[in-house]
Every structure is written in structure tokens, then in C-alpha cells.
Design an enzyme around this catalytic site. Structure first.
Site, PDB file in Angstrom:
ATOM      1  N   LYS A 182       0.784  -1.213   0.091  1.00 19.30           N
ATOM      2  CA  LYS A 182      -0.148   0.044   0.123  1.00 19.30           C
ATOM      3  C   LYS A 182       0.804   1.350   0.170  1.00 19.30           C
ATOM      4  O   LYS A 182       2.031   1.186   0.439  1.00 19.30           O
ATOM      5  CB  LYS A 182      -1.087   0.021   1.320  1.00 19.30           C
ATOM      6  CG  LYS A 182      -2.122   0.848   0.952  1.00 19.30           C
ATOM      7  CD  LYS A 182      -3.185  -0.029   0.342  1.00 19.30           C
ATOM      8  CE  LYS A 182      -4.559   0.774   0.280  1.00 19.30           C
ATOM      9  NZ  LYS A 182      -5.551   0.023  -0.413  1.00 19.30           N
ATOM     10  N   ASN A 222     -18.942   5.199  -5.310  1.00 21.05           N
ATOM     11  CA  ASN A 222     -18.613   4.222  -6.262  1.00 21.05           C
ATOM     12  C   ASN A 222     -19.280   2.949  -5.966  1.00 21.05           C
ATOM     13  O   ASN A 222     -20.033   2.406  -6.693  1.00 21.05           O
ATOM     14  CB  ASN A 222     -17.060   4.213  -6.576  1.00 21.05           C
ATOM     15  CG  ASN A 222     -16.936   3.118  -7.282  1.00 21.05           C
ATOM     16  OD1 ASN A 222     -16.972   1.963  -7.279  1.00 21.05           O
ATOM     17  ND2 ASN A 222     -16.438   3.477  -8.705  1.00 21.05           N
TER      18      ASN A 222
END
Ligand code: NAD
Length: 428
Positions: free
Chosen positions: A105, A220
Site C-alpha cells: 500500500k 462508487n
């Protein structure tokens, strides 16, 4: 003892799993901390000529199963501990859906909303310059995360190709369709989760037409989820966004909500402008405006957190009135809440399984980038369905066989697969 920092929470679940799987001392040592924790300072020139220095991170947790894989977030509160936890959870997630990636990440401590488009581009290119030695299609493949999007992925790919003098469409995923992106990436997370919800309903012998759904978050993930479930006959009784929520006992139409959200900026936009609401119209349509706190406690069969982390806590868990929680958001349930929900008999399907559709289609995008193929939307959809249902079956089987919660079963399936790869590589 219940841990407080995001990485300590991950470690707690990991330790329990490693002990149960009888991992060796060396295996435990490898998995306790990320393999690499890169930190850099990015400097950009602002539009007014001043300099801005930003802290940037790339944490590479484990690559036993394949190249590291994980998004990059631009957020003022992005910090090392959070990025570490997200990198580790990516490794579990990619293993649970059995795609050949590890976990990583990235983050930059910045508020992109305070920057011009040119400045955001400079941060994006600066990130690639800073970490270029640690990134690449066979090394570590980034993607979008909080506040990053396809345009940013396009700048990052371009910067990588310039520096390395290569053509590298598989360097990064979540790119625009016209620049090496994949069909189906924008709806992948919701569609992947939808396949699992449908499967659970079927296996539990339930009828979707009788199931009432509450969804927190209408971005989303949440808005696509609402439309898919509504289309399949589920009754969506409430949805919300950061401004608040709307509850319609008889069920609402997410397409209509989406239309008003686009026009007014809020899911409550048909009835309220700011704090002023049309009470007559609300009465006529049987609509109630609710806060995000109230929304989570509404009676329903399926609750889907699809906005923020840490929203189901020891403060509200006892008041939650649902049968299933499907975690579309990352980390919406605290460990304290998990324990309360388990006692109440509420089934929680965890983020590392449920929202893995996004990274799964990222894998398809990476594969297309490497082979030069362009898959059709139908191909993406059927492969996504197959991948998500295989993962669900593996986790459900583990949960039943070992008498574990779905969260611990998903950890078990993921960690087992990582350990298998580590053993092949002689890391044990
Ligand atoms: P998004 O930014 O598109 O939407 C977030 C939604 O949450 C918005 O509707 C926003 O109004 C709402 N929200 C913000 N603050 C809120 C608050 N205080 N209370 C209630 N709602 C609030 O984000 P998204 O991509 O839909 O992601 C949502 C969650 O799903 C995140 O946890 C993310 O990590 C997770 N997720 C998303 C994807 C993906 O592909 N989009 C993949 C995996 C996980």
C-alpha cells in the site's frame, strides 16, 4: 486485550491464525512485520512558486505469492501505521481470492482538494520518481485508493515509462480505458460483492424479494451496490452519504436517488435543500430523513457499510438490528463490535473477502497489460464471478469446518495460502 492501532488489530487476528495453523517461528517472524517499509519526502513546486514538502510511504508487506499489489492514497491523515495495516490486509485479500499477487500500500500525506490539477500531477509524478526502484510490473503494482483516480494512474504510468524508457501498461492498474484500463473496473467492487450476497442468500434458502437492505455510503461502491440489489429484487429501505440518509419503509429506487444526488449533491436532495425539508412531500411519499448513526440501527435483513472505517463500534453494535453485515467498506467494524455482533448471531462477511472484486479486476487489467489482449465486459464479468464464488466457497467451508467467524475463516484461508508459497520458496 483489544488492540487500538490499525496494524495492531491486524496483528491480533494474524497471531490467532498463525497459532491455529501451527506456523513455524521463522514463518511467524516473516509475517509479523512488512518485508519493506519505504519512506520518502516528495517536494513539489506550487503554482505560486513556493515549495511544498510531503511525506510519502510505500509499504511492501509480503510477496511470496507474486508481485506486491496495493493502492496509493492521497490523504492529510495518511500515516505509516495505517498504510502498514492496509498493505497487510491486501496480502490477505489477494490470497483469499487466489490471484497471484502479494500485498502493499502507498500513501502521501496531502489534501489533494487544496491543490490545483497541475500540483496533483506533480505529486503523482513525484511519488513514482521517489519509489521507482521499488515499483514495476513484476515487482510492485500500484492502483487507485482514497482520493486517487484513473487520471492519476495515467500520469504515474507515463512517469514510470519515461524514467525506465520502457512500455509498461502493466505497471499500474485502474487506468483510463483509453490508456490500458480494463472493462468493468469501475463497477468491479460492487459486482464482486453482489455475486457473494446472491450466493449467500441462495445457500441460506432465503428469498431476495423478502430481504430489506440498508446501505451506508452512496459513492462508487455503495451506489452500484444499491442498483444491483434493487435490480435483483431486494428492497433497499435506506441509503446515505456524508450529508445524511433517507429511509423509505416500502423501499426506494436507487436510480432515482442517484439522479437527485447528481443534481443536488445529496441522496436526500429530492426532499431537502440543506436543513430545509419539504415535510408535506416526505409525508406523501412515506419518507424519513435519518442521520448516519440512526441509519446503522434501522431494522433490516442486510446492512452494508460502504463508506468509512470504524462505524460499527462497541457503542452501537448492541443496537444493530440485522441478520447480515456485508462489509463493502474497508474496516467498518471494530474488533469490540465484532465480539458483540457474534454474540447476537449476526453474520459478518468481511472486507477482505467481500470487496476483493476491485483488486480481482485489477489483476485482469494487469494480465491484459502484459499480454496485449483486451477482454470484453462479458469476459471480465464471468471471470470475476468465478473468482469471487470460489473465494466465498473456500471461506464458508473453512468457517464451517473450523467453527470460525467468516472474518477469521478468511484470514485462515489467506494466511494458509501465503504460508504454502513461503514454504515453496524456502522461507519457513
Ligand atoms: P467514494 O468516495 O466513491 O464514496 C464514499 C461514500 O461515502 C460517499 O457517498 C460519501 O458521501 C460517503 N461518506 C463519506 N463520509 C461519510 C459519513 N461520515 N457518513 C456516511 N457516509 C459518508 O468511495 P468508494 O470507492 O465507494 O469507497 C467506499 C468504501 O469502499 C471505502 O471504505 C473503500 O476503501 C471501500 N472500497 C472501495 C473499492 C472501490 O473499488 N471503490 C474497493 C475496495 C474497497
Amino acid at each position: 486485550m483489544i488492540a487500538s492501532s490499525p496494524y495492531a488489530r491486524f496483528q491480533e487476528n494474524l497471531e490467532v491464525t498463525l497459532k491455529r495453523l501451527k506456523a513455524s517461528k521463522r514463518e511467524q517472524d516473516v509475517l509479523r512485520e512488512p518485508q519493506y517499509n519505504h519512506k520518502k519526502e516528495i517536494e513539489i513546486t506550487r503554482d505560486d512558486g513556493s515549495k511544498l514538502k510531503l511525506h510519502a510511504f510505500r509499504v511492501q508487506y509480503n510477496n511470496a505469492r507474486g508481485p506486491y499489489k496495493g493502492g496509493i492514497r492521497f490523504h492529510p491523515e495518511a500515516d505509516e501505521n495505517e498504510v502498514k495495516a492496509l498493505a497487510a490486509l491486501m496480502a490477505i485479500k489477494t490470497a483469499v481470492v487466489d490471484i497471484p499477487f502479494g500485498g502493499s500500500k502507498g500513501g502521501v500525506q496531502v489534501n489533494p482538494k487544496e491543490l490545483s490539477k497541475r500540483e496533483v500531477e506533480a505529486v503523482s509524478r513525484g511519488y513514482v520518481k521517489a519509489f521507482v526502484d521499488h515499483l514495476g510490473p513484476e515487482i510492485d503494482v500500484p492502483a487507485p485508493d482514497v482520493n486517487t483516480n484513473p487520471d492519476i494512474m495515467a500520469w504515474m504510468r507515463d512517469e514510470f515509462e519515461k524514467i525506465t524508457k520502457t512500455f509498461a501498461p502493466a505497471f499500474i492498474t485502474g487506468k483510463p480505458l483509453s490508456y490500458g484500463g480494463s472493462e468493468g473496473r469501475d463497477t468491479a467492487t460492487a459486482r464482486g460483492a453482489f455475486f457473494i450476497i446472491q450466493e449467500m442468500v441462495e445457500r441460506e434458502g432465503l428469498d431476495s424479494k423478502e430481504l430489506r437492505v440498508v446501505i451506508q455510503g452512496f459513492g462508487n461502491a455503495g451506489s452500484h451496490m444499491a442498483e444491483l440489489l434493487h435490480g435483483a429484487g431486494f428492497t433497499i429501505v435506506a441509503v446515505s452519504d456524508s450529508h445524511g440518509g433517507i429511509y423509505v419503509e416500502g423501499g426506494l429506487d436507487p436510480v432515482r436517488i442517484d439522479k437527485y444526488k447528481k443534481q443536488t449533491g445529496s441522496v436526500t436532495g429530492e426532499y431537502c435543500q440543506g436543513s430545509v425539508c419539504d415535510v408535506e412531500k416526505m409525508k406523501l411519499d412515506n419518507v424519513r430523513i435519518v442521520t448516519n448513526g440512526e441509519l446503522l440501527e434501522l431494522p433490516c435483513d442486510i446492512l452494508i457499510p460502504a463508506a468509512l472505517d470504524n462505524v460499527i463500534t462497541e457503542k452501537n453494535a448492541a443496537k444493530i438490528q440485522t441478520k447480515f453485515i456485508f462489509e463493502l467498506a474497508n474496516g467498518p467494524t471494530t474488533p469490540e463490535a465484532d465480539a458483540i455482533l457474534e454474540k447476537k448471531g449476526i453474520t459478518v462477511v468481511p472486507d477482505v473477502l467481500l470487496n476483493a472484486g476491485g483488486v480481482t479486476v485489477s489483476f485482469f487489467e494487469w494480465s491484459q497489460g502484459r499480454s496485449g489482449e483486451q477482454w470484453t465486459a462479458e469476459q471480465v464479468d464471468s471471470e470475476l464471478r468465478r473468482t469471487m464464488l470460489n473465494a466465498f466457497t473456500a471461506v464458508r467451508r473453512e468457517a464451517r469446518r473450523e467453527k470460525l467467524s467468516y472474518r477469521m475463516a478468511a484470514f485462515s484461508v489467506g494466511v494458509k495460502r501465503i504460508l504454502e508459497a513461503m514454504r515453496v520458496r524456502g522461507w519457513s
